[in-house]
Write an enzyme that holds these catalytic residues in place. Structure first.
Site, PDB file in Angstrom:
ATOM      1  N   ASP A 196       3.198  10.324 -22.773  1.00 33.96           N
ATOM      2  CA  ASP A 196       3.520  11.382 -23.735  1.00 33.96           C
ATOM      3  C   ASP A 196       4.836  12.096 -23.409  1.00 33.96           C
ATOM      4  O   ASP A 196       5.497  12.614 -24.307  1.00 33.96           O
ATOM      5  CB  ASP A 196       2.377  12.416 -23.789  1.00 33.96           C
ATOM      6  CG  ASP A 196       2.019  12.954 -22.409  1.00 33.96           C
ATOM      7  OD1 ASP A 196       1.755  12.138 -21.501  1.00 33.96           O
ATOM      8  OD2 ASP A 196       2.030  14.186 -22.231  1.00 33.96           O
TER       9      ASP A 196
ATOM     10  N   LYS B 153      -2.330  10.749  -9.617  1.00 30.93           N
ATOM     11  CA  LYS B 153      -3.506  10.137  -8.960  1.00 30.93           C
ATOM     12  C   LYS B 153      -4.741  11.019  -9.129  1.00 30.93           C
ATOM     13  O   LYS B 153      -5.822  10.522  -9.410  1.00 30.93           O
ATOM     14  CB  LYS B 153      -3.224   9.933  -7.456  1.00 30.93           C
ATOM     15  CG  LYS B 153      -2.084   8.959  -7.171  1.00 30.93           C
ATOM     16  CD  LYS B 153      -1.803   8.844  -5.692  1.00 30.93           C
ATOM     17  CE  LYS B 153      -1.214  10.087  -5.077  1.00 30.93           C
ATOM     18  NZ  LYS B 153       0.134  10.447  -5.551  1.00 30.93           N
TER      19      LYS B 153
ATOM     20  N   VAL C 210      -1.958   9.987 -21.641  1.00 30.17           N
ATOM     21  CA  VAL C 210      -1.184  10.586 -22.738  1.00 30.17           C
ATOM     22  C   VAL C 210      -1.237  12.118 -22.706  1.00 30.17           C
ATOM     23  O   VAL C 210      -0.877  12.786 -23.664  1.00 30.17           O
ATOM     24  CB  VAL C 210      -1.663  10.054 -24.115  1.00 30.17           C
ATOM     25  CG1 VAL C 210      -1.292   8.589 -24.271  1.00 30.17           C
ATOM     26  CG2 VAL C 210      -3.163  10.258 -24.310  1.00 30.17           C
TER      27      VAL C 210
ATOM     28  N   GLY D 291      -0.652  16.976  -3.105  1.00 30.74           N
ATOM     29  CA  GLY D 291      -1.033  17.975  -4.097  1.00 30.74           C
ATOM     30  C   GLY D 291      -1.510  17.225  -5.321  1.00 30.74           C
ATOM     31  O   GLY D 291      -0.717  16.576  -5.989  1.00 30.74           O
ATOM     32  N   HIS D 292      -2.825  17.246  -5.572  1.00 35.80           N
ATOM     33  CA  HIS D 292      -3.399  16.475  -6.678  1.00 35.80           C
ATOM     34  C   HIS D 292      -3.939  17.424  -7.739  1.00 35.80           C
ATOM     35  O   HIS D 292      -4.720  18.318  -7.434  1.00 35.80           O
ATOM     36  CB  HIS D 292      -4.521  15.572  -6.162  1.00 35.80           C
ATOM     37  CG  HIS D 292      -4.041  14.556  -5.167  1.00 35.80           C
ATOM     38  ND1 HIS D 292      -4.886  13.774  -4.429  1.00 35.80           N
ATOM     39  CD2 HIS D 292      -2.790  14.204  -4.794  1.00 35.80           C
ATOM     40  CE1 HIS D 292      -4.168  12.984  -3.641  1.00 35.80           C
ATOM     41  NE2 HIS D 292      -2.893  13.224  -3.839  1.00 35.80           N
TER      42      HIS D 292
ATOM     43  N   ARG E 261      -1.146   9.967  21.796  1.00 38.93           N
ATOM     44  CA  ARG E 261      -2.472  10.127  22.421  1.00 38.93           C
ATOM     45  C   ARG E 261      -2.669  11.481  23.089  1.00 38.93           C
ATOM     46  O   ARG E 261      -3.368  11.600  24.089  1.00 38.93           O
ATOM     47  CB  ARG E 261      -2.750   8.962  23.386  1.00 38.93           C
ATOM     48  CG  ARG E 261      -2.933   7.662  22.614  1.00 38.93           C
ATOM     49  CD  ARG E 261      -2.542   6.469  23.381  1.00 38.93           C
ATOM     50  NE  ARG E 261      -1.127   6.489  23.713  1.00 38.93           N
ATOM     51  CZ  ARG E 261      -0.517   5.533  24.397  1.00 38.93           C
ATOM     52  NH1 ARG E 261      -1.202   4.505  24.834  1.00 38.93           N
ATOM     53  NH2 ARG E 261       0.772   5.620  24.651  1.00 38.93           N
TER      54      ARG E 261
ATOM     55  N   GLY F 109       4.900   9.092  -5.042  1.00 39.33           N
ATOM     56  CA  GLY F 109       3.922  10.173  -5.080  1.00 39.33           C
ATOM     57  C   GLY F 109       3.961  10.921  -6.401  1.00 39.33           C
ATOM     58  O   GLY F 109       4.844  10.696  -7.241  1.00 39.33           O
ATOM     59  N   ASP F 110       2.932  11.770  -6.617  1.00 38.99           N
ATOM     60  CA  ASP F 110       2.831  12.608  -7.821  1.00 38.99           C
ATOM     61  C   ASP F 110       2.744  11.793  -9.105  1.00 38.99           C
ATOM     62  O   ASP F 110       3.219  12.220 -10.155  1.00 38.99           O
ATOM     63  CB  ASP F 110       4.018  13.594  -7.909  1.00 38.99           C
ATOM     64  CG  ASP F 110       4.109  14.483  -6.691  1.00 38.99           C
ATOM     65  OD1 ASP F 110       3.055  14.838  -6.138  1.00 38.99           O
ATOM     66  OD2 ASP F 110       5.239  14.819  -6.287  1.00 38.99           O
TER      67      ASP F 110
ATOM     68  N   GLN G  29       0.128  10.488  -1.586  1.00 38.06           N
ATOM     69  CA  GLN G  29       1.524  10.035  -1.525  1.00 38.06           C
ATOM     70  C   GLN G  29       1.719   8.766  -2.375  1.00 38.06           C
ATOM     71  O   GLN G  29       1.009   8.585  -3.345  1.00 38.06           O
ATOM     72  CB  GLN G  29       1.968   9.801  -0.080  1.00 38.06           C
ATOM     73  CG  GLN G  29       2.193  11.074   0.725  1.00 38.06           C
ATOM     74  CD  GLN G  29       0.915  11.737   1.217  1.00 38.06           C
ATOM     75  OE1 GLN G  29       0.080  11.103   1.822  1.00 38.06           O
ATOM     76  NE2 GLN G  29       0.766  13.018   0.969  1.00 38.06           N
TER      77      GLN G  29
END
Ligand code: GDP
Ligand code: IMO
Ligand code: MG
Length: 423
Positions: free
Chosen positions: A332, A16, A413, A40-41, A142, A12-13, A223
């Protein structure tokens, strides 16, 4: 067919949000299919930084339709707060659609997530405490409450009553917590339901029509591969399927609806929460990655654990997701490090290990074997082409392709969506 799925290739992270935003610009639809507000994007665009948890990253483009699919667990409070803050930043919600079959995260899910983590003590998973696991558990059991139930006041009142009676017994008798009050949860969520109802629809049908009409569709991963409930580092995983296969169940499309699968990775590795991490660094290089890479979680603010890039992980991601190419972000961040390393495989008891064992405790005895590279000192954050990169940076990217067995089609970068090299 004009469809592409984006998946996290590590824990994750991986950046994305940034890549989704780049692709969303020329897309008709962006679709979230798994996870919830644990994600968290970050999108940096036009000098502004957007932090998104549930709303797909295509929302910033006025003509892109954004779908929260049936496989997502929706926290109404979080999604409404996110909508409000985006509207304040001038973003329209006219193109947001939430599936009627998506399950709803309720206060008892969050309470139980928190209490269960506390009860596990040193064996805690390190969850985001967003109620993700307990909500998916109810879905499997269910007894879950879906968006369709939430927006029907009678159904909601009845299902909430039954669930809360049962959950309060667990909260009080198993964990020694405080019971939740039915009337106040009911009133609060009836308020959310009124606001969410206009966005609720059957997104699976909508998506099928879009695919038939050859619309450009981006499936937005949340994720990462190693957090997958089946294929990840169980039990230190999330409770959904953040791999390419997860899009089929979570968006209600067949596997043939996905043409390309882009894996997103960092030029190094990070992880938040507990669990094994073979190339983790507890030294000056780890500190460099944390500080220069600003590796602090978007959802919980926790410092991310940092380490060298691991080709074993990338090969797992290629295999499980059927990756057609890779995007490598944060090149970078490596600038200024004298020597760089990529783990090619591990050694355990004198034997070569090329995959994660099913028994992840065996990873503890695995020593990574590294290939070493010379670093670079030039500022690469303005590079617009592969050729413009320093020779050693190019060598590093070519080594990733060779070790992962997958071509690298994008290189990040810098955090801004303009700071991206297409190959
Ligand atoms: P996600 O969950 O995969 O969307 O990733 P996060 O947003 O949680 O974390 C990625 C972080 O890296 C964010 O702060 C991004 O703004 C940042 N980022 C993404 N790509 C790059 C890049 O190429 N260089 C740098 N320096 N930062 C990047
Ligand atoms: P994005 O989409 C990184 C991790 C948690 C924990 C484990 C289980 O931003 O890449 P959960 O709350 O899901 O039950 O926690 O999964 N985790 C993430 N780590 N990025 C994420 O999302 C994550 N979502 C969950 O830290 O280890
Ligand atoms: Mg994130």
């Amino acid at each position: 067919m004009n469809t592409i799925a984006l998946v996290g290739a590590q824990w994750g992270d991986e950046g994305k949000g940034k890549v989704i935003d780049i692709l969303a610009k020329s897309s008709d639809y962006v679709v979230r299919a798994t996870g919830g507000s644990n994600a968290g994007h970050t999108v940096v665009s036009g000098g502004k930084t957007y932090k998104l948890h549930l709303i797909p990253s295509g929302i910033l483009y006025p003509d892109t339709k954004n779908i929260i699919g049936n496989g997502v667990v929706v926290d109404p409070k979080v999604v409404l707060e996110e909508m409000d803050s985006l509207v304040k930043m001038g973003v329209s919600m006219k193109n947001l659609f939430i599936d009627l079959r998506a399950h709803v995260v309720l206060p008892y899910h969050k309470e139980i997530d928190e209490l269960a983590e506390k009860a596990k003590g040193k064996d805690a998973i390190g969850t985001t405490k967003r109620g993700i696991g307990p909500c998916y558990a109810d879905k499997c059991d269910r007894i879950g409450i879906r968006v369709i139930d939430l927006i029907n006041p009678e159904t909601f009142a009845q299902k909430l009553k039954a669930n809360l009676e049962f959950k309060n017994k667990i909260i009080v008798n198993v964990y020694g917590g405080k019971p939740l009050d039915y009337k106040s949860v009911l009133d609060e969520y009836n308020g959310y339901a009124k606001r969410l109802a206009p966005f609720a629809c059957d997104t699976g049908v909508m998506l099928y029509d879009a695919i038939k009409a050859n619309k450009r569709i981006v499936f937005e991963g949340a994720q990462g591969t190693l957090l997958d409930l089946d294929s990840g580092t169980y039990p230190f995983v999330t409770s959904s399927h953040p791999i390419s296969g997860g899009f089929c169940a979570g968006a209600g499309v067949g596997p043939t609806a996905i043409k390309e699968v882009l894996g997103i990775a960092k030029s190094y590795t990070t992880r938040v929460g507990a669990g094994p991490f073979p190339t983790e660094l507890d030294d000056e290089v780890g500190k460099h990655l944390l500080e220069v890479g600003k590796e602090f979680g978007v959802t919980t603010g926790r410092a991310r654990r940092c380490g060298w890039l691991d080709a074993v992980i990338l090969r797992i991601a290629v295999r499980i997701n059927g990756l057609t190419s890779l995007a490598i972000n944060k090149l970078d961040t490596l600038t200024g490090l004298k020597k760089l390393k990529i783990a090619t495989h591990y050694m355990r008891d004198g034997k070569e290990v090329n995959d994660f064992p099913a028994d992840i405790s065996l990873l503890e005895g695995c020593t990574p074997v590294y290939e070493e590279f010379d670093g670079w000192t030039e500022d690469i954050s303005g590079c617009k082409s592969f050729d413009a990169l320093p020779e050693n940076a190019k060598k590093y990217i070519l080594a990733i392709e060779r070790l992962a067995g997958c071509k690298v089609s994008m290189i990040g970068v810098g955090p801004d969506h303009e700071q991206n090299i297409n190959r």
